[in-house]
Design a protein around this motif. Structure first.
Motif, PDB file in Angstrom:
ATOM      1  N   SER A   1      13.144 -15.562  17.837  1.00  0.00           N
ATOM      2  CA  SER A   1      12.625 -16.675  18.623  1.00  0.00           C
ATOM      3  C   SER A   1      13.728 -17.253  19.507  1.00  0.00           C
ATOM      4  CB  SER A   1      12.087 -17.765  17.687  1.00  0.00           C
ATOM      5  OG  SER A   1      11.551 -18.832  18.437  1.00  0.00           O
ATOM      6  N   PHE A   2      13.388 -17.441  20.777  1.00  0.00           N
ATOM      7  CA  PHE A   2      14.343 -17.982  21.743  1.00  0.00           C
ATOM      8  C   PHE A   2      13.943 -19.387  22.160  1.00  0.00           C
ATOM      9  CE2 PHE A   2      14.621 -13.387  22.178  1.00  0.00           C
ATOM     10  CZ  PHE A   2      15.992 -13.193  22.124  1.00  0.00           C
TER      11      PHE A   2
ATOM     12  N   HIS B   1      15.065 -18.232  13.962  1.00  0.00           N
ATOM     13  CA  HIS B   1      14.856 -19.476  14.705  1.00  0.00           C
ATOM     14  C   HIS B   1      15.995 -19.727  15.681  1.00  0.00           C
ATOM     15  CE1 HIS B   1      14.447 -23.776  15.386  1.00  0.00           C
ATOM     16  NE2 HIS B   1      15.567 -24.009  14.745  1.00  0.00           N
ATOM     17  N   CYS B   2      15.648 -20.063  16.920  1.00  0.00           N
ATOM     18  CA  CYS B   2      16.616 -20.472  17.943  1.00  0.00           C
ATOM     19  C   CYS B   2      17.755 -19.446  18.056  1.00  0.00           C
ATOM     20  CB  CYS B   2      17.144 -21.860  17.602  1.00  0.00           C
ATOM     21  SG  CYS B   2      18.009 -22.654  18.945  1.00  0.00           S
ATOM     22  N   PHE B   3      17.385 -18.209  18.235  1.00  0.00           N
ATOM     23  CA  PHE B   3      18.355 -17.116  18.207  1.00  0.00           C
ATOM     24  C   PHE B   3      19.340 -17.228  19.359  1.00  0.00           C
ATOM     25  CE2 PHE B   3      19.932 -12.834  18.883  1.00  0.00           C
ATOM     26  CZ  PHE B   3      20.297 -12.489  17.591  1.00  0.00           C
ATOM     27  N   THR B   4      20.627 -17.073  19.038  1.00  0.00           N
ATOM     28  CA  THR B   4      21.682 -17.080  20.058  1.00  0.00           C
ATOM     29  C   THR B   4      22.690 -15.962  19.820  1.00  0.00           C
ATOM     30  OG1 THR B   4      22.990 -18.678  18.799  1.00  0.00           O
ATOM     31  CG2 THR B   4      21.525 -19.569  20.517  1.00  0.00           C
ATOM     32  N   GLY B   5      22.395 -15.060  18.920  1.00  0.00           N
ATOM     33  CA  GLY B   5      23.345 -14.010  18.558  1.00  0.00           C
ATOM     34  C   GLY B   5      23.322 -12.825  19.502  1.00  0.00           C
ATOM     35  N   SER B   6      24.065 -11.818  19.113  1.00  0.00           N
ATOM     36  CA  SER B   6      24.177 -10.579  19.882  1.00  0.00           C
ATOM     37  C   SER B   6      22.963  -9.689  19.634  1.00  0.00           C
ATOM     38  CB  SER B   6      25.437  -9.832  19.439  1.00  0.00           C
ATOM     39  OG  SER B   6      25.287  -9.411  18.089  1.00  0.00           O
TER      40      SER B   6
ATOM     41  N   ILE C   1      14.148  -7.078  22.949  1.00  0.00           N
ATOM     42  CA  ILE C   1      13.311  -7.419  21.791  1.00  0.00           C
ATOM     43  C   ILE C   1      11.889  -6.920  22.049  1.00  0.00           C
ATOM     44  CG2 ILE C   1      12.423  -9.295  20.341  1.00  0.00           C
ATOM     45  CD1 ILE C   1      15.533  -8.824  20.236  1.00  0.00           C
ATOM     46  N   PRO C   2      11.308  -6.161  21.132  1.00  0.00           N
ATOM     47  CA  PRO C   2       9.921  -5.725  21.328  1.00  0.00           C
ATOM     48  C   PRO C   2       8.991  -6.931  21.480  1.00  0.00           C
ATOM     49  CG  PRO C   2      10.929  -4.605  19.446  1.00  0.00           C
ATOM     50  CD  PRO C   2      11.873  -5.685  19.869  1.00  0.00           C
ATOM     51  N   LEU C   3       8.068  -6.850  22.421  1.00  0.00           N
ATOM     52  CA  LEU C   3       7.167  -7.979  22.673  1.00  0.00           C
ATOM     53  C   LEU C   3       6.414  -8.426  21.432  1.00  0.00           C
ATOM     54  CD1 LEU C   3       5.509  -7.443  26.172  1.00  0.00           C
ATOM     55  CD2 LEU C   3       7.110  -9.224  25.476  1.00  0.00           C
ATOM     56  N   ASP C   4       6.113  -7.491  20.529  1.00  0.00           N
ATOM     57  CA  ASP C   4       5.351  -7.868  19.342  1.00  0.00           C
ATOM     58  C   ASP C   4       6.210  -8.528  18.264  1.00  0.00           C
ATOM     59  OD1 ASP C   4       6.691  -5.552  18.556  1.00  0.00           O
ATOM     60  OD2 ASP C   4       4.990  -4.778  17.411  1.00  0.00           O
ATOM     61  N   ARG C   5       7.490  -8.753  18.545  1.00  0.00           N
ATOM     62  CA  ARG C   5       8.387  -9.413  17.590  1.00  0.00           C
ATOM     63  C   ARG C   5       9.048 -10.642  18.214  1.00  0.00           C
ATOM     64  NH1 ARG C   5      10.198  -5.370  14.104  1.00  0.00           N
ATOM     65  NH2 ARG C   5      11.113  -6.967  12.783  1.00  0.00           N
ATOM     66  N   LEU C   6       8.590 -11.038  19.395  1.00  0.00           N
ATOM     67  CA  LEU C   6       9.193 -12.109  20.187  1.00  0.00           C
ATOM     68  C   LEU C   6       8.444 -13.428  20.014  1.00  0.00           C
ATOM     69  CD1 LEU C   6      11.217 -12.774  22.597  1.00  0.00           C
ATOM     70  CD2 LEU C   6       9.294 -12.221  24.088  1.00  0.00           C
ATOM     71  N   HIS C   7       9.196 -14.505  19.943  1.00  0.00           N
ATOM     72  CA  HIS C   7       8.631 -15.864  19.916  1.00  0.00           C
ATOM     73  C   HIS C   7       9.473 -16.741  20.830  1.00  0.00           C
ATOM     74  CE1 HIS C   7       6.096 -15.143  16.337  1.00  0.00           C
ATOM     75  NE2 HIS C   7       7.048 -14.273  16.053  1.00  0.00           N
ATOM     76  N   ILE C   8       8.878 -17.839  21.281  1.00  0.00           N
ATOM     77  CA  ILE C   8       9.637 -18.851  22.016  1.00  0.00           C
ATOM     78  C   ILE C   8       9.375 -20.195  21.360  1.00  0.00           C
ATOM     79  CG2 ILE C   8       9.685 -17.567  24.183  1.00  0.00           C
ATOM     80  CD1 ILE C   8       7.472 -19.418  25.215  1.00  0.00           C
ATOM     81  N   GLU C   9      10.302 -21.122  21.572  1.00  0.00           N
ATOM     82  CA  GLU C   9      10.200 -22.433  20.932  1.00  0.00           C
ATOM     83  C   GLU C   9      10.910 -23.475  21.779  1.00  0.00           C
ATOM     84  OE1 GLU C   9      13.311 -22.928  17.699  1.00  0.00           O
ATOM     85  OE2 GLU C   9      13.108 -20.737  17.788  1.00  0.00           O
ATOM     86  N   THR C  10      10.566 -24.717  21.537  1.00  0.00           N
ATOM     87  CA  THR C  10      11.266 -25.788  22.241  1.00  0.00           C
ATOM     88  C   THR C  10      12.423 -26.336  21.416  1.00  0.00           C
ATOM     89  OG1 THR C  10       9.767 -27.464  21.373  1.00  0.00           O
ATOM     90  CG2 THR C  10       9.259 -26.531  23.550  1.00  0.00           C
TER      91      THR C  10
END
Length: 115
Positions: free
Chosen positions: A22-23, A2-7, A42-51
């Protein structure tokens, strides 16, 4: 994640453990170049976005209360970053959501398109 900000190294470890990434609106911040570089890997099949409402509004709303409607801004931003069209990204994000949350009804009428 959730809300990834790491390396990317951390993202790779998470992916290897079976997690998705998730970004949030942070991806659009001026000083988030390294995060954008991670997103590209990030592979497209493992990507999420969030508000992540009510926080972390994407540009141009940074500093204001976030709202779910801004996910469409983030989607366009990510599509541009990844050099894919918005509809392609939208369809993949939908599939990713269904894979992560299988109890969500998969009827097209219940899904809001990101265009």
């Amino acid at each position: 994640m959730h809300c990834f900000t790491g390396s990317y190294s951390l993202a790779k470890q998470a992916l290897d453990c079976g997690f998705n990434i998730s970004f949030s609106g942070i991806l659009t911040f001026k000083k988030a170049e390294s995060l954008r570089e991670t997103c590209k890997k990030i592979p497209l099949d493992r990507l999420h976005i969030e508000t992540d409402s009510p926080f972390l509004s994407p540009e141009p709303h940074r500093g204001k209360e976030n709202q779910p409607a801004y996910v469409s801004l983030l989607a366009q931003w990510v599509a541009d970053l990844l050099k894919v069209d918005l509809q392609t990204l939208s369809e993949q994000l939908k599939k990713n959501t269904w894979n992560l949350f299988p109890k969500i009804k998969k009827e097209e009428d219940n899904w809001t398109k990101l265009d």
